[in-house]
Design an enzyme around this catalytic site. Sequence first.
Site, mmCIF file in Angstrom:
data_model
loop_
_atom_site.group_PDB
_atom_site.id
_atom_site.type_symbol
_atom_site.label_atom_id
_atom_site.label_comp_id
_atom_site.label_asym_id
_atom_site.label_seq_id
_atom_site.Cartn_x
_atom_site.Cartn_y
_atom_site.Cartn_z
ATOM 1 N N ASP A 1 -5.402 -23.388 -34.101
ATOM 2 C CA ASP A 1 -6.197 -22.535 -34.741
ATOM 3 C C ASP A 1 -6.191 -21.253 -34.033
ATOM 4 O OD1 ASP A 1 -8.599 -21.668 -36.328
ATOM 5 O OD2 ASP A 1 -9.805 -22.027 -34.838
ATOM 6 N N GLU B 1 -2.974 -22.619 -38.939
ATOM 7 C CA GLU B 1 -3.957 -22.380 -39.966
ATOM 8 C C GLU B 1 -3.320 -20.950 -40.506
ATOM 9 O OE1 GLU B 1 -8.113 -22.385 -39.503
ATOM 10 O OE2 GLU B 1 -8.286 -20.295 -40.457
ATOM 11 N N ASP C 1 -13.136 -23.986 -31.918
ATOM 12 C CA ASP C 1 -11.672 -23.533 -32.204
ATOM 13 C C ASP C 1 -10.829 -24.797 -31.703
ATOM 14 O OD1 ASP C 1 -12.055 -20.247 -32.151
ATOM 15 O OD2 ASP C 1 -13.360 -21.302 -30.914
#
Lengths: 174, 174
Positions: free
Chosen positions: A8, A69, A142
């Site tokens: 992330d 991501e 996260d």
Amino acid sequence: MLRVLGVDPGLTRCGLGAVEGRPGTPLSLVAVGVVRTPADDDIGARLVAVETGIERWLDDVRPDAVAVERVFAQHNVRTVMGTAQAAAVAILCAARRGLPVALHTPSEVKAAITGSGTADKKQVGLMVTRLLRLDAMPKPADAADALALAICHLWRGAAQNRLADALARAKGKP
Amino acid sequence: MLRVLGVDPGLTRCGLGAVEGRPGTPLSLVAVGVVRTPADDDIGARLVAVETGIERWLDDVRPDAVAVERVFAQHNVRTVMGTAQAAAVAILCAARRGLPVALHTPSEVKAAITGSGTADKKQVGLMVTRLLRLDAMPKPADAADALALAICHLWRGAAQNRLADALARAKGKP
């Protein structure tokens, strides 16, 4: 067994989570954490620190694939550039090692984990906790998001492979 | 003498231009060119190719500083992510070597080179050609823009140093 490292991306906090599994068996947590860089460091020092951190994770975790991501320009304009640049470093580190890199959008991840592309962070965190049979929700968010990315990648990959197998079988029929 | 490598970041074409000079003397061209990556390669392969290309330029040119165009999320949404990611690789490569990295906005560069922050690409190219006493405008535009970045950095750095010197002198006065 496939081991996937989810990333992330972020400069202030870059979430990292590794999950191992194969279709039809329970998933297991390999490692989870964050790489942080000080907000008052210059961008060069921060990107080098993110690179060093991700390299260490790749050395330790030895994943078969990396899921990052996908960052969109439309999102929060204030932070999106740092996010895109941290993502670039993660993609670069993985590709340099010849690891397959996949990008998944936040809604793909939410849909894979919770069944809804618009689920909130808490719901994603709860499902990650349940799927990996953890005692508590991984923190910060996260870190949980990185695990969700890894799970999404394991499942989407498996689904795509099943589809490819089914198509191959169908083609092979007389 | 200061040698500056300017980087106009991009995945399809990453402009690179190195300029040498010091305040009050004519500038000279060291090298100019582009690193290209195929649009149909995946993002990982493209970022690795950009890294390899920039590393080669840093080895060959041995700059004292690197100037990279500052990318804004507001710009062309379709290409801004690739631009931001190529910029991240350039910043990372320079910072890893301990080189100072400066980011300049397109309007800072235009204003430094032409006197107008809203000058068009042709005007910037013409001024780069004139300032470096070249026979023809460097092509493609990304290469000329990289040289403009390097010149902007040399001049802004010099102006900032003169300002700092003047302030230091003023403070030193009784």
